[in-house]
Structures are given as structure tokens and as C-alpha cells.
Write an enzyme that holds these catalytic residues in place. Sequence first.
Site, short mmCIF file in Angstrom:
data_model
loop_
_atom_site.label_atom_id
_atom_site.label_comp_id
_atom_site.label_asym_id
_atom_site.label_seq_id
_atom_site.Cartn_x
_atom_site.Cartn_y
_atom_site.Cartn_z
N CYS A 113 0.81 -1.22 0.00
CA CYS A 113 0.00 0.00 0.00
C CYS A 113 0.84 1.27 0.00
O CYS A 113 0.36 2.34 -0.36
CB CYS A 113 -0.97 0.00 1.18
SG CYS A 113 -2.13 -1.37 1.10
N HIS A 250 -3.28 7.43 2.51
CA HIS A 250 -3.69 6.12 1.99
C HIS A 250 -5.11 5.85 2.45
O HIS A 250 -5.46 6.07 3.61
CB HIS A 250 -2.73 5.06 2.52
CG HIS A 250 -3.15 3.66 2.18
ND1 HIS A 250 -3.55 3.30 0.90
CD2 HIS A 250 -3.25 2.54 2.94
CE1 HIS A 250 -3.87 2.01 0.90
NE2 HIS A 250 -3.70 1.53 2.12
N ASN A 280 -10.03 0.03 -0.22
CA ASN A 280 -8.56 0.10 -0.19
C ASN A 280 -8.02 -0.48 -1.50
O ASN A 280 -8.11 -1.68 -1.73
CB ASN A 280 -8.05 -0.71 1.02
CG ASN A 280 -6.53 -0.67 1.16
OD1 ASN A 280 -5.83 -0.21 0.25
ND2 ASN A 280 -6.04 -1.18 2.27
C1 LIG Z 1 -10.45 -4.97 9.71
C2 LIG Z 1 -11.10 -3.99 10.65
C3 LIG Z 1 -12.08 -3.11 9.89
C4 LIG Z 1 -11.87 -4.73 11.71
O1 LIG Z 1 -12.46 -3.82 12.60
P1 LIG Z 1 -12.32 -4.02 14.16
O2 LIG Z 1 -13.15 -3.00 14.79
O3 LIG Z 1 -10.85 -4.06 14.47
O4 LIG Z 1 -12.97 -5.42 14.34
P2 LIG Z 1 -12.33 -6.72 14.97
O5 LIG Z 1 -11.22 -7.21 14.10
O6 LIG Z 1 -12.03 -6.40 16.38
O7 LIG Z 1 -13.53 -7.70 14.84
C5 LIG Z 1 -14.73 -7.49 15.57
C6 LIG Z 1 -15.68 -8.60 15.17
O8 LIG Z 1 -16.18 -8.33 13.85
C7 LIG Z 1 -16.08 -9.52 13.06
N1 LIG Z 1 -15.93 -9.17 11.66
C8 LIG Z 1 -14.80 -9.10 10.93
N2 LIG Z 1 -15.11 -8.78 9.67
C9 LIG Z 1 -16.44 -8.63 9.61
C10 LIG Z 1 -17.34 -8.29 8.58
N3 LIG Z 1 -16.95 -8.01 7.32
N4 LIG Z 1 -18.65 -8.22 8.86
C11 LIG Z 1 -19.10 -8.46 10.10
N5 LIG Z 1 -18.30 -8.82 11.13
C12 LIG Z 1 -16.98 -8.89 10.88
C13 LIG Z 1 -14.89 -10.24 13.64
O9 LIG Z 1 -14.96 -11.61 13.32
C14 LIG Z 1 -15.05 -9.98 15.11
O10 LIG Z 1 -15.97 -10.89 15.62
P3 LIG Z 1 -15.68 -11.60 17.04
O11 LIG Z 1 -15.58 -10.47 18.00
O12 LIG Z 1 -16.86 -12.47 17.17
O13 LIG Z 1 -14.36 -12.31 16.84
C15 LIG Z 1 -10.03 -3.11 11.35
O14 LIG Z 1 -9.29 -3.89 12.23
C16 LIG Z 1 -9.12 -2.46 10.38
O15 LIG Z 1 -9.53 -1.65 9.58
N6 LIG Z 1 -7.83 -2.76 10.44
C17 LIG Z 1 -6.86 -2.19 9.58
C18 LIG Z 1 -6.95 -2.88 8.27
C19 LIG Z 1 -6.27 -2.11 7.22
O16 LIG Z 1 -6.46 -0.95 7.07
N7 LIG Z 1 -5.45 -2.83 6.46
C20 LIG Z 1 -4.80 -2.32 5.34
C21 LIG Z 1 -3.64 -1.53 5.74
S1 LIG Z 1 -2.81 -1.11 4.29
#
Ligand SMILES: CC(C)(COP(=O)(O)OP(=O)(O)OC[C@H]1O[C@@H](n2cnc3c(N)ncnc32)[C@H](O)[C@@H]1OP(=O)(O)O)[C@@H](O)C(=O)NCCC(=O)NCCS
Length: 323
Positions: A113, A250, A280
Site C-alpha cells: 500500500c 492512503h 482500499n
Molecule cells: C479490519 C477492521 C475493519 C476490523 O475492525 P475491528 O473494529 O478491528 O474489528 P475486529 O477485528 O475487532 O472484529 C470485531 C468482530 O467483527 C467480526 N468481523 C470481521 N469482519 C467482519 C465483517 N466483514 N462483517 C461483520 N463482522 C466482521 C470479527 O470476526 C469480530 O468478531 P468476534 O468479536 O466475534 O471475533 C479493522 O481492524 C481495520 O480496519 N484494520 C486495519 C486494516 C487495514 O487498514 N489494512 C490495510 C492496511 S494497508
Amino acid sequence: MIRSVVRGTGAALPRRIMKNADFEGMVETSDEWIAQRTGIRQRHIAGDDETTASLGEAAARAALANAGLTPADIDLVVLATSTPNNTFPATAVDIQNRLGMHHGFAFDLQAVCSGFVYAVATADLYIRGGLAKRVLVIGSETFSRILDWSDRSTCVLFGDGAGAVVVEAGEGTGAIADRGVLAASLRSDGTHKDKLFVDGGPSTTGTVGHLRMEGREVFKHAVGMITDVIEATFAQAGITADDLDWFVPHQANKRIIDASAKKLGIAEQKVVVTVDLHGNTSAASVPLALSVAVADGRIKKGDLVLLEAMGGGFTWGAVLVRW
Ligand SMILES: CC(C)(COP(=O)(O)OP(=O)(O)OC[C@H]1O[C@@H](n2cnc3c(N)ncnc32)[C@H](O)[C@@H]1OP(=O)(O)O)[C@@H](O)C(=O)NCCC(=O)NCCS
């Protein structure tokens, strides 16, 4: 002194738009969850006839038209991508050929990224080092091809697309008022390689593999890394957040963008956000956001623009440009 000045921008998106609600029958998720946690509302997904090379070519042609130039005026093509058409040759060489260029040189740059930010900093060095006068810097990705479409924690986050800029040698005095690339700061740290990676490759599995991510871990590190590298860039240029006209981060997650801007003291109205429209798009996200803000008249000649990205590796970086 020589400065690398941006002369044109362009973008290309696949025809097909996939809305959050379109995932509801595929994995256990909802429009509300995706929008609330990420700010994403839709993304573009490449069709069979759309590739990293074809999207990159279209974005390059748009940037050339915007600059009032033709491929004959370019002597280097740098393509930031993690989803090349083939393992080799470089997709940049394919794009060079598609543009009808049989002069100059072209190569791919892989920093996930952060690729476009690395590529702008690289183009600046080629220009200032005298190896190139005009560079097409492209970010093009088809992440849809490396997603595990049964993994709800990753498949909803990414999209396909391409953006490009034409950067050319210009004259500067060395002052902050100069047009062009004014400062850059790049970082990487491989201790984080298992937090965001693709589980395949030519030298290991012999397969292309799928994207794997510990989203929470990435989130945890993102804001600190982004703000560190931006503060280093500000220090290099001798400016503060107040001097900026535009912040083009980004586009991975609206919450990361908001938290970074807040920590740095960058006013909300200076932040360019397109994650809602594109998801993204990895190395394409910054040039896509740039071309939107240039096309709608926000970013104008003379504006001070900060580009920033963070991604797999981890890699991260920032570039300060006077438009
Ligand atoms: C991925 C992301 C959106 C998840 O959000 P979060 O608030 O951290 O959520 P968590 O990972 O804590 O997951 C919370 C719950 O939602 C669930 N979940 C994950 N994806 C889901 C989706 N698409 N729909 C519904 N629920 C989902 C998880 O399984 C978890 O369930 P659990 O508590 O029963 O295990 C967040 O962590 C994020 O944006 N991270 C950075 C990713 C990124 O930007 N990557 C690229 C960098 S270049």
C-alpha cells in the site's frame, strides 16, 4: 536546483461497482458493519478483460492527457503494484509497450500500500540524479484477484483501480515555496511481515496465494507509524500541519485517516477522503484520491500537499509536494 514537479494526474476504475450490500449473500456481514468500521460504501472490481496493466495504461493515458503530453515525452515508467499481470516481466514494461514507448525504461516497485509514495520518492531521485526528465508514476492494482472471497474480515476491505501522475524536472531555489517534491520520509520493518501478507509466491508455494491480515494488529500500529513518518517529513521541510493545504492519505480505513489527522492537528476540511468510493486499492489509493481532488478543483497549482501511506511489510512513508 532541480525539483520534480507534478504536471498531470489521471485515474482509471473498473466498470463494475460492488456495493457493501452485495456481500450480504456471500459472507456473514452487513452494509452497516462495513460502513461503520471502515467508512467503505463501495469498491470497483475488475472484470476478466481488466488487469493491472490495462488499468495502469488507462490511468497513464489520462495523466498524459491532463499534462498535455504524449508517451514520446516520457523517459521512465515506475509502476507501484503488488498484483502484477505476471511474475515477470515487470508490468511497467507491459504498460510502456501498450503506450507505444520503445525508448526509455520501466520497472515495477513493490511496497504494497505504500508503493505509490515510495514510487514518487524514487522518481524524484531519478529526476534529481539526472537519469530521467519526465516520469510516469503509476499505482495500479487488482487486489480482487488475491482476495479470499470467503474471508469476511478481508474481502470487504479492498478494491481495484489505478491512478497516475506525470512528474517532470523543473527549476527550484531550494526554498519551501518551490513547486515539486520538497521532502520525503520512507520506512519499513519486516518484523511485522506476518500481520499483512499473501500466503503464496513463486519461490515458496509456486502459487499466487491469498491476502491474509490481522486487522486489529494492523490498526494498532497504523496511526503511530503514520504520524511518526509525517512528523519526520514536517521536520525535514521545516513546516507544521497548519502550513498544509491538503492531506492525501492512503485510503484503507476512515477511522485510521481520522485518528492520524487528529493526532497531527490537520484540520478535517483539508483531508481528502475517497475510501467510501474505492475501498482500499493499495498502491492505487493515493493517486486515485489525488486525481479526484485535482479534477474537482480542490488541489490547485501552488498548494502544499502531503501524501502518506502504510501497508504490508510493514512499509510506510510520506512525501510533501508543492503542486
Ligand atoms: C479490519 C477492521 C475493519 C476490523 O475492525 P475491528 O473494529 O478491528 O474489528 P475486529 O477485528 O475487532 O472484529 C470485531 C468482530 O467483527 C467480526 N468481523 C470481521 N469482519 C467482519 C465483517 N466483514 N462483517 C461483520 N463482522 C466482521 C470479527 O470476526 C469480530 O468478531 P468476534 O468479536 O466475534 O471475533 C479493522 O481492524 C481495520 O480496519 N484494520 C486495519 C486494516 C487495514 O487498514 N489494512 C490495510 C492496511 S494497508
